[in-house]
Structures are given as C-alpha cells and as structure tokens.
Design a protein around this motif. Structure first.
Motif, short mmCIF file in Angstrom:
data_model
loop_
_atom_site.label_atom_id
_atom_site.label_comp_id
_atom_site.label_asym_id
_atom_site.label_seq_id
_atom_site.Cartn_x
_atom_site.Cartn_y
_atom_site.Cartn_z
N ALA A 49 0.88 -1.17 0.00
CA ALA A 49 0.00 0.00 0.00
C ALA A 49 0.92 1.22 0.00
O ALA A 49 1.49 1.58 1.04
N GLN A 50 1.10 1.80 -1.16
CA GLN A 50 2.04 2.90 -1.35
C GLN A 50 1.30 4.23 -1.40
O GLN A 50 0.47 4.46 -2.27
N ALA A 51 1.62 5.11 -0.45
CA ALA A 51 1.02 6.44 -0.49
C ALA A 51 1.45 7.17 -1.75
O ALA A 51 2.57 7.00 -2.23
N LEU A 52 0.55 7.97 -2.29
CA LEU A 52 0.85 8.72 -3.50
C LEU A 52 1.96 9.73 -3.22
O LEU A 52 1.94 10.42 -2.20
N VAL A 53 2.93 9.79 -4.12
CA VAL A 53 4.02 10.75 -3.99
C VAL A 53 4.11 11.55 -5.28
O VAL A 53 3.74 11.09 -6.35
N LYS A 54 4.62 12.76 -5.17
CA LYS A 54 4.62 13.68 -6.30
C LYS A 54 5.67 13.31 -7.35
O LYS A 54 6.64 12.62 -7.07
N GLY A 55 5.44 13.82 -8.55
CA GLY A 55 6.40 13.60 -9.64
C GLY A 55 6.50 12.15 -10.03
O GLY A 55 5.54 11.39 -9.98
N ASP B 63 -2.34 -12.72 2.63
CA ASP B 63 -1.67 -11.49 2.19
C ASP B 63 -0.91 -10.84 3.33
O ASP B 63 -1.44 -10.71 4.44
N VAL B 64 0.32 -10.43 3.04
CA VAL B 64 1.08 -9.56 3.93
C VAL B 64 0.98 -8.16 3.32
O VAL B 64 1.47 -7.93 2.21
N LEU B 65 0.33 -7.24 4.02
CA LEU B 65 0.14 -5.88 3.53
C LEU B 65 1.21 -4.99 4.14
O LEU B 65 1.31 -4.87 5.37
N LEU B 66 2.01 -4.37 3.29
CA LEU B 66 3.07 -3.47 3.73
C LEU B 66 2.64 -2.04 3.40
O LEU B 66 2.39 -1.71 2.23
N VAL B 67 2.57 -1.18 4.41
CA VAL B 67 2.06 0.18 4.23
C VAL B 67 3.21 1.18 4.32
O VAL B 67 3.95 1.21 5.32
N VAL B 68 3.35 1.99 3.28
CA VAL B 68 4.37 3.04 3.23
C VAL B 68 3.67 4.39 3.08
O VAL B 68 2.86 4.58 2.16
N GLY B 69 3.99 5.32 3.95
CA GLY B 69 3.34 6.62 3.94
C GLY B 69 3.95 7.59 2.96
O GLY B 69 4.93 7.29 2.27
N PRO B 70 3.40 8.81 2.89
CA PRO B 70 3.87 9.83 1.96
C PRO B 70 5.10 10.56 2.50
O PRO B 70 5.57 10.27 3.61
N GLU B 71 5.60 11.54 1.72
CA GLU B 71 6.78 12.29 2.14
C GLU B 71 6.55 13.00 3.48
O GLU B 71 7.45 13.09 4.31
N ALA C 263 9.97 7.99 0.66
CA ALA C 263 8.76 7.21 0.39
C ALA C 263 8.91 6.34 -0.85
O ALA C 263 8.25 5.31 -0.98
N SER C 264 9.78 6.75 -1.78
CA SER C 264 9.94 6.01 -3.03
C SER C 264 10.86 4.80 -2.90
O SER C 264 10.84 3.92 -3.76
N THR C 265 11.67 4.73 -1.84
CA THR C 265 12.62 3.62 -1.70
C THR C 265 12.33 2.72 -0.51
O THR C 265 12.87 1.61 -0.43
N ALA C 266 11.50 3.16 0.42
CA ALA C 266 11.27 2.41 1.65
C ALA C 266 10.72 1.01 1.39
O ALA C 266 11.13 0.04 2.03
#
Length: 245
Positions: free
Chosen positions: A82-88, A190-198, A226-229
C-alpha cells in the motif's frame, strides 16, 4: 545467463507461435535476437513457454517453436504494497523498485499528507496507467513470471478494509519501537506493507490502522524516502528470498 522474457496477452496454444507487435519489434530490432536463439514468453500470470526462434520476419516479428511449458506457482504468502501517492515520478520509482524486489500487488493510497491526490478523471486515470505500465516493464526487466497487480487508489477507509482482510499488516513508521523483522510472518494469505507519503503518516491514521489490526514497525535507524522504503523493506522481510532459490 537467463533467457530474455517477453510479455504477451496470450501464449501459443500449439507447438509454434508468432511474436509480433511491440514485443516482437523489441526482440528483433532492440535485442537483435536471431534464428536459433531462445527466449521465454510469459502471460504475466505465471504461465510461461520457452521457445526457439525459427525466423526473423521484417524486423518486427519472430516465428517461434515452443519447446517447453511450465507454470510458476502462486506465491505464498502474497506481499501487497500500500504505497502512499508521492509527487512527480517518485511514485513510479517506488513501483519499479518494489516490483524488482518481488512485490505481488500494489495499492495506491490517498493518505492525508499526500501532496498529489489523483483526483477522479483523466489525470488520475493517466497516473494510474503510468504505475501499471511501470509494474509491467519492471517485471519484464526482472524476468518475473507474474506482473504485480496495481489496483485503483484507496482512501484510508479503503485501506482499513484491506488491513482487515489481510493475514498481516505492517506499517512502516520511524516512531515504532518494534523492528520489522521481529514480527512473525504468516505462511499464507496477504502480507500488507504500508508506506506513507513524504510528509509522513498522521497520528490519527496510525491509530485507525492499528485499531484495524495493523502492526507499526521500524525499518531501521534512518528515515528513507517514500519512493525507496518499500524495496528496502521487502528485502528485510526475507519472505521473498525462497522465490529466488
């Protein structure tokens, strides 16, 4: 050296086939494959065939003979990001790295502190299409048998529903005291991995997710982008290593 993989909508049903279109052009013109060489065709869902090139046709198609078929089993457990939306283009980078690291699915998350929101309409659809294209190309580059799914974006309430249906949810956060690798992993589901935004996950989001059953964990002593975590976390989990043996 492993054989190059080309993604097709449908695998050859018999002992021969034709690779044309963009993939055929890439094989003939970019990769410069020639008669007698071998390649793998994949439908992106686990089914694959190994083929010998019989003939190169007009620099954009290959005539093939099928020599082997197999199916890569479904992963267990399945790892969903679950990847938070990040800019660019950092969102596409996150999808690319996670796909190469072995993630099985991606869910874009409209977190509270996301700079970009992917509003409904053409712009949001275009952004989602870019993530899906990135996952496809990264899976091809990594020579994976399965292309990760990229679902429609969800709000935090939608993410809560995913937490409830997953066997385990891990939320990466720098304030956590529990290391990522200290939480036992399930053998299936399912293993759900959550990464937040910047800007980080809000306190209220953390409370909401933990009340739904999520575990808040720390990846390490440093704070990653956020893009590499996600890619770093997938490597630390170790659940994917058995797929590469």
């Amino acid at each position: 050296m492993t054989l190059p993989v080309f993604l097709v909508d449908r695998l050859p049903a018999g002992d021969s086939g034709l690779l044309d279109g963009p993939e055929g052009r890439h094989a003939a013109t970019v990769r410069r494959l020639r008669a007698g060489e071998e390649l793998v065709l994949s439908d992106g869902s686990g089914d694959q065939v190994r083929c010998v090139i019989d003939e190169v046709l007009d620099k954009d198609a290959l005539r093939l003979t099928v020599v082997e078929r197999w199916t890569v089993p479904d992963p267990s457990p399945r790892v969903v990001l679950a990847q938070a939306l990040v800019k660019g283009d950092r969102g596409e980078l996150a999808v690319e790295l996670a796909t190469e690291a072995g993630v099985d699915g991606v869910v874009p998350w409209r977190a509270a502190r996301c700079v970009t929101k992917w509003e409904e309409g053409p712009r949001g659809a275009k952004a989602l299409a870019r993530w899906r294209s990135t996952a496809r190309e990264a899976a091809k580059q990594a020579r994976r048998a399965r292309v990760p799914s990229v679902d429609e974006p969800v709000s935090t309430s939608g993410l809560v529903r995913l937490v409830s249906s997953s066997a385990l949810t891990l939320v990466l956060h720098e304030s956590a005291s529990v290391p990522l690798n200290a939480v036992p992993l399930p053998t299936d589901g399912d293993v759900l991995l959550v990464v937040g935004p910047e800007g980080g996950i809000t306190d209220q989001e953390l409370v909401t997710l933990t009340e739904a059953g999520a575990h808040v964990v720390r990846l390490g002593p440093t704070v990653l982008r956020a893009s590499t975590a996600a890619a770093v976390a997938l490597g630390a989990l170790g659940v994917l290593s058995s797929r590469w043996e």
